[in-house]
Design a protein around this motif. Structure first.
Motif, mmCIF file in Angstrom:
data_model
loop_
_atom_site.group_PDB
_atom_site.id
_atom_site.type_symbol
_atom_site.label_atom_id
_atom_site.label_comp_id
_atom_site.label_asym_id
_atom_site.label_seq_id
_atom_site.Cartn_x
_atom_site.Cartn_y
_atom_site.Cartn_z
ATOM 1 N N MET A 130 -2.901 100.637 -17.879
ATOM 2 C CA MET A 130 -2.100 100.642 -19.095
ATOM 3 C C MET A 130 -2.723 101.482 -20.217
ATOM 4 S SD MET A 130 0.644 99.059 -18.514
ATOM 5 C CE MET A 130 1.304 98.823 -20.147
ATOM 6 N N LEU A 131 -3.968 101.938 -20.013
ATOM 7 C CA LEU A 131 -4.590 102.804 -21.010
ATOM 8 C C LEU A 131 -3.888 104.157 -21.025
ATOM 9 C CD1 LEU A 131 -8.364 102.060 -20.280
ATOM 10 C CD2 LEU A 131 -7.024 101.239 -22.224
ATOM 11 N N PRO A 132 -3.922 104.880 -22.143
ATOM 12 C CA PRO A 132 -3.295 106.208 -22.177
ATOM 13 C C PRO A 132 -3.892 107.113 -21.108
ATOM 14 C CG PRO A 132 -3.947 105.497 -24.381
ATOM 15 C CD PRO A 132 -4.521 104.502 -23.434
ATOM 16 N N CYS A 133 -3.040 107.921 -20.493
ATOM 17 C CA CYS A 133 -3.487 108.827 -19.436
ATOM 18 C C CYS A 133 -4.452 109.851 -20.030
ATOM 19 C CB CYS A 133 -2.301 109.557 -18.799
ATOM 20 S SG CYS A 133 -1.211 108.469 -17.878
ATOM 21 N N SER A 134 -5.640 109.943 -19.433
ATOM 22 C CA SER A 134 -6.600 110.949 -19.891
ATOM 23 C C SER A 134 -6.431 112.206 -19.048
ATOM 24 C CB SER A 134 -8.028 110.423 -19.759
ATOM 25 O OG SER A 134 -8.290 110.041 -18.422
ATOM 26 N N THR A 135 -6.554 113.353 -19.699
ATOM 27 C CA THR A 135 -6.427 114.609 -18.963
ATOM 28 C C THR A 135 -7.664 114.817 -18.106
ATOM 29 O OG1 THR A 135 -7.380 115.779 -20.833
ATOM 30 C CG2 THR A 135 -4.987 115.691 -20.721
ATOM 31 N N GLU A 136 -7.480 115.529 -17.017
ATOM 32 C CA GLU A 136 -8.596 115.782 -16.112
ATOM 33 C C GLU A 136 -9.623 116.671 -16.814
ATOM 34 O OE1 GLU A 136 -9.350 117.526 -11.600
ATOM 35 O OE2 GLU A 136 -7.514 118.007 -12.675
ATOM 36 N N PRO A 137 -10.911 116.233 -16.879
ATOM 37 C CA PRO A 137 -11.915 117.061 -17.566
ATOM 38 C C PRO A 137 -12.151 118.359 -16.817
ATOM 39 C CG PRO A 137 -12.961 115.220 -16.404
ATOM 40 C CD PRO A 137 -11.478 115.011 -16.301
ATOM 41 N N ALA A 138 -12.215 119.452 -17.565
ATOM 42 C CA ALA A 138 -12.441 120.753 -16.938
ATOM 43 C C ALA A 138 -13.899 120.883 -16.537
ATOM 44 C CB ALA A 138 -12.061 121.857 -17.909
ATOM 45 N N VAL A 139 -14.134 121.452 -15.357
ATOM 46 C CA VAL A 139 -15.499 121.712 -14.914
ATOM 47 C C VAL A 139 -15.950 123.005 -15.583
ATOM 48 C CG1 VAL A 139 -16.983 122.168 -12.938
ATOM 49 C CG2 VAL A 139 -15.055 120.568 -12.728
ATOM 50 N N PRO A 140 -17.073 122.978 -16.334
ATOM 51 C CA PRO A 140 -17.518 124.180 -17.066
ATOM 52 C C PRO A 140 -17.592 125.404 -16.153
ATOM 53 C CG PRO A 140 -18.876 122.286 -17.640
ATOM 54 C CD PRO A 140 -17.990 121.849 -16.516
ATOM 55 N N GLY A 141 -17.020 126.506 -16.622
ATOM 56 C CA GLY A 141 -17.095 127.767 -15.896
ATOM 57 C C GLY A 141 -16.044 127.960 -14.832
ATOM 58 N N THR A 142 -15.222 126.913 -14.553
ATOM 59 C CA THR A 142 -14.234 127.039 -13.469
ATOM 60 C C THR A 142 -12.798 126.872 -13.934
ATOM 61 O OG1 THR A 142 -14.288 124.697 -12.898
ATOM 62 C CG2 THR A 142 -15.906 126.120 -11.827
ATOM 63 N N HIS A 143 -12.587 126.530 -15.198
ATOM 64 C CA HIS A 143 -11.211 126.401 -15.684
ATOM 65 C C HIS A 143 -10.525 127.772 -15.612
ATOM 66 C CE1 HIS A 143 -7.974 124.489 -17.797
ATOM 67 N NE2 HIS A 143 -7.953 125.456 -18.707
ATOM 68 N N PRO A 144 -9.305 127.879 -15.102
ATOM 69 C CA PRO A 144 -8.292 126.830 -14.877
ATOM 70 C C PRO A 144 -8.211 126.303 -13.445
ATOM 71 C CG PRO A 144 -7.244 128.959 -14.749
ATOM 72 C CD PRO A 144 -8.697 129.239 -14.963
ATOM 73 N N LEU A 145 -9.247 126.496 -12.628
ATOM 74 C CA LEU A 145 -9.226 125.999 -11.246
ATOM 75 C C LEU A 145 -9.822 124.594 -11.238
ATOM 76 C CD1 LEU A 145 -10.366 129.261 -9.420
ATOM 77 C CD2 LEU A 145 -8.047 128.445 -9.855
ATOM 78 N N SER A 146 -8.967 123.595 -11.250
ATOM 79 C CA SER A 146 -9.400 122.208 -11.409
ATOM 80 C C SER A 146 -9.713 121.565 -10.060
ATOM 81 C CB SER A 146 -8.302 121.394 -12.093
ATOM 82 O OG SER A 146 -7.147 121.357 -11.276
ATOM 83 N N PRO A 147 -10.545 120.501 -10.042
ATOM 84 C CA PRO A 147 -10.808 119.775 -8.798
ATOM 85 C C PRO A 147 -9.526 119.261 -8.132
ATOM 86 C CG PRO A 147 -12.397 119.142 -10.472
ATOM 87 C CD PRO A 147 -11.387 120.015 -11.148
ATOM 88 N N SER A 148 -8.556 118.809 -8.933
ATOM 89 C CA SER A 148 -7.317 118.271 -8.333
ATOM 90 C C SER A 148 -6.549 119.355 -7.581
ATOM 91 C CB SER A 148 -6.432 117.643 -9.410
ATOM 92 O OG SER A 148 -6.054 118.606 -10.372
#
Length: 630
Positions: free
Chosen positions: A306-324
């Motif tokens: 029920m907590l607000p959805c947190s955005t997936e933290p970006a991995v330094p140096g790899t954004h916009p290629l996210s783990p998901s």
């Protein structure tokens, strides 16, 4: 010729500046104070990929030249980063292949390989001792990302020696670049994503994806070995949490629940956002039969969802290629999934009600119904997609909530919910439902499915009458209880089963066992309503009618404890004491063999009406035995 020689450096400088300006624009927007929404991020990506692709077409508009090739491969890399981040994998693959052909033209190894691995090995060999080596390794790193994102784990496995050595090579390359930093030109082509950080991210993602795949195939020990290797790799907290989580799942499949619980705890300690670790913990407690711990885990899981959805933290140096993006396999998605907040709330309500916490169960059910009626559905939306049984339909939830309200000694509220069910079903009730009895090899037809839908309406209406009958029994309003139980019984006379070549008939016990869940529910409702009416008749002294109903109840539902005990009581009052003893003893035998925990809460025997004390009945039997022996 001299004119051409003069123009090339100017052209190269212009393209390099354009590339670097695009990279700096991305970085500036990415580091902005206001976080981008998902839509804004996608718009920005589309714009970047368009600009990079336009620049690439300009560069590739001339024959491949060694002076241009490092810049060209850098722009290919940046363009493919944008394509990959938008899941445009076929476009990225097309650019890889075209770039490979141009590299081979420059190196003089013109080789048309349809096999991707052969082509990559050829390029790596042809550029081994050239200035293009680092650019080719950067592209290979991005190719690895595309393979990972498209779940091509077999290709990664076949090429793993080259890919895994890439991590160390790129790290060494970065160290060399730092030593040479003072000598580098300020116009060196810039990269959108740090290849070294990306290779590290891909390394652990590969082990996680392979572990998940092996776990889904039942190879738990092999999967555990993969995941233990991943523990030693540099990785963001969210991925380390995944390795603990999946290790726990391996141990759970290997029959080590306590060790699994330790892994799930480590996952939560590593990353508090790892909600699936909470869910798996709850499942382990359920498996171990630790109901109180299961309820506590459900409560914590619900409050977390029920907590607000947190955005997936970006991995330094790899954004916009996210783990998901890099971990999108079906095997992993199912292992990382959790139910919706509403589904968890329903489980919490039901578990509380069934294990002595009726007042808590009531509050949870009321919260659930309020959430379902609320316009703010976004507040209870799922955080992670999951394949789980959906929530029961609304009338079913009303009936469950009504039964729990009665458990909590709130009959008026129970009757109000039952009225809601009746108001939505009464006008739709069919006069008759004929169900075709299907042979095992026959396919269910549309007509039969419609018959089952009509049967479901009858079951809801019948259950509502049954619960209202229980409420009036609790209030000792025996006459009204008899009326409501009778209405429930009369509904089920409308249901017939028809076997091919025979006339429709009232469902028999063997038909019920073959026909499925709905007819089993019907039989149970019939048995409970007859028992309720029979018990009500005993309270008004109508023993003949009571005996008839209680015996019919035991025919429909032999394990019905209240019907068996009260049937014996009626026999006793009628002076048929031997029959009473036989009835009681048979009832105790059957009731110890049955369990109601798997039944819907409104299908369980009520604990609110007039009850008989088995201890007192056994004393009667003992006294009767002494009397007869004397």
């Amino acid at each position: 010729m001299s004119h051409t020689t003069y123009q090339q450096p100017s052209l190269l400088d212009g393209w390099t500046k354009e590339n670097n300006e695009l990279v700096r624009q991305w970085e500036q927007l990415d580091r902005g104070e206001d976080a981008l929404t998902r839509d804004q991020n996608q718009t920005h990506l589309r714009c970047c990929s368009s600009e990079f692709h336009k620049l690439l077409r300009n560069i590739q508009g001339i024959p491949p030249l060694i002076d241009h090739m490092k810049l060209e491969l850098t722009v290919v890399y940046n363009t493919c980063v944008c394509f990959t981040a938008q899941s445009c994998f076929s476009e990225a693959e097309g650019l890889f292949h075209h770039a490979a052909q141009r590299v081979l033209q420059v190196t003089g190894d013109d080789h048309d390989a349809s096999d991707r691995l052969v082509l990559w090995r050829t390029i790596l060999k042809s550029t081994e001792r050239t200035d293009l080596k680092s650019c080719v390794l950067h592209l290979l790193c991005l190719q690895w990302a595309v393979w990972q994102a498209t779940c091509e784990l077999k290709i990664i496995q076949e090429f793993k020696d080259e890919l895994f050595s890439l991590v160390g090579t790129l790290s060494a390359e970065i160290r060399d670049d730092r030593r040479e930093a003072g000598k580098k030109s300020p116009d060196t082509p810039l990269l959108l994503v740090d290849p070294r950080r990306l290779s590290e991210l891909l390394h652990i993602c590969t082990f996680i994806a392979q572990g998940a795949e092996r776990l889904s195939e039942g190879q738990s020990s092999e999967a555990l070995s993969d995941l233990q290797t991943a523990f030693s790799l540099p990785a963001p907290r969210c991925l380390l949490a995944y390795t603990h989580l999946l290790s726990g799942s391996c141990l759970a499949h290997m029959g080590c629940p306590q060790m699994a619980l330790q892994c799930y705890r480590k996952a939560l300690e590593t990353d508090s956002r790892c909600v699936c670790a909470l869910y798996q913990t709850m499942l382990i407690y359920r498996q171990l039969g630790n109901t109180q711990a299961e309820i506590q885990a459900l409560r914590l899981l619900h409050s977390t969802l029920m907590l607000p959805c947190s955005t997936e933290p970006a991995v330094p140096g790899t954004h916009p290629l996210s783990p998901s993006l890099l971990l999108s396999s079906q095997s992993l998605s199912s292992l990382l999934s959790v139910p919706s907040a509403l589904s968890v709330l329903h489980s919490l309500a039901l578990k509380s009600a069934l294990h002595g916490r009726a007042s808590e169960g009531v509050e949870y059910y009321l919260d659930l119904l309020a959430a379902l009626h609320s316009e703010n559905q976004h507040a209870v939306s799922q955080k992670v997609p999951v394949e789980v049984p959906p929530l029961p339909r609304l009338p079913e939830l009303y009936l469950q909530a009504g039964a729990v309200l009665l458990m909590a000694r709130r009959p008026a509220d129970c009757m109000a919910l039952c009225d809601e069910v009746m108001s939505s079903t009464l006008e739709l009730l069919p006069e008759r439902v004929v169900l075709e009895e299907l042979e095992e090899y026959e396919v269910e037809t549309r007509g039969c499915a419609e018959g089952e839908d009509r049967l479901e309406l009858l079951l809801w209406a019948g259950a509502a009458y049954l619960l209202q009958g229980h409420c009036h029994t609790y209030l000792k309003d025996w006459k009204q209880a008899v009326t409501l139980y009778t209405r429930c019984i009369n509904l089920f006379v409308r249901v017939c089963c028809k076997k091919s070549g025979f006339q429709p008939q009232i469902p028999s016990a063997d038909m019920v066992s073959r026909q499925g869940k709905d007819l089993c529910v019907l039989q149970r409702l019939k048995g409970l309503s007859l028992a309720g009416r029979g018990i009500s008749f005993t309270q008004t002294g109508q023993l003949k009618e009571a005996l008839r109903d209680l015996q019919l109840s035991l025919q429909a539902l032999p394990e019905c404890l209240s019907a068996g005990l009260w049937c014996g009581e009626v026999f006793w009052r009628l002076g048929r004491k031997q029959e009473a003893v036989a009835c009681w003893e048979k009832t105790w035998t059957l009731s110890t063999q049955s369990s109601e925990k798997s039944l819907s809460v409104y299908l369980q025997e009520p604990q609110t009406g007039p009850l008989l004390d088995s201890t007192e009945l056994r004393c009667r039997i003992k006294e009767l035995g002494l009397t007869l022996s004397a």
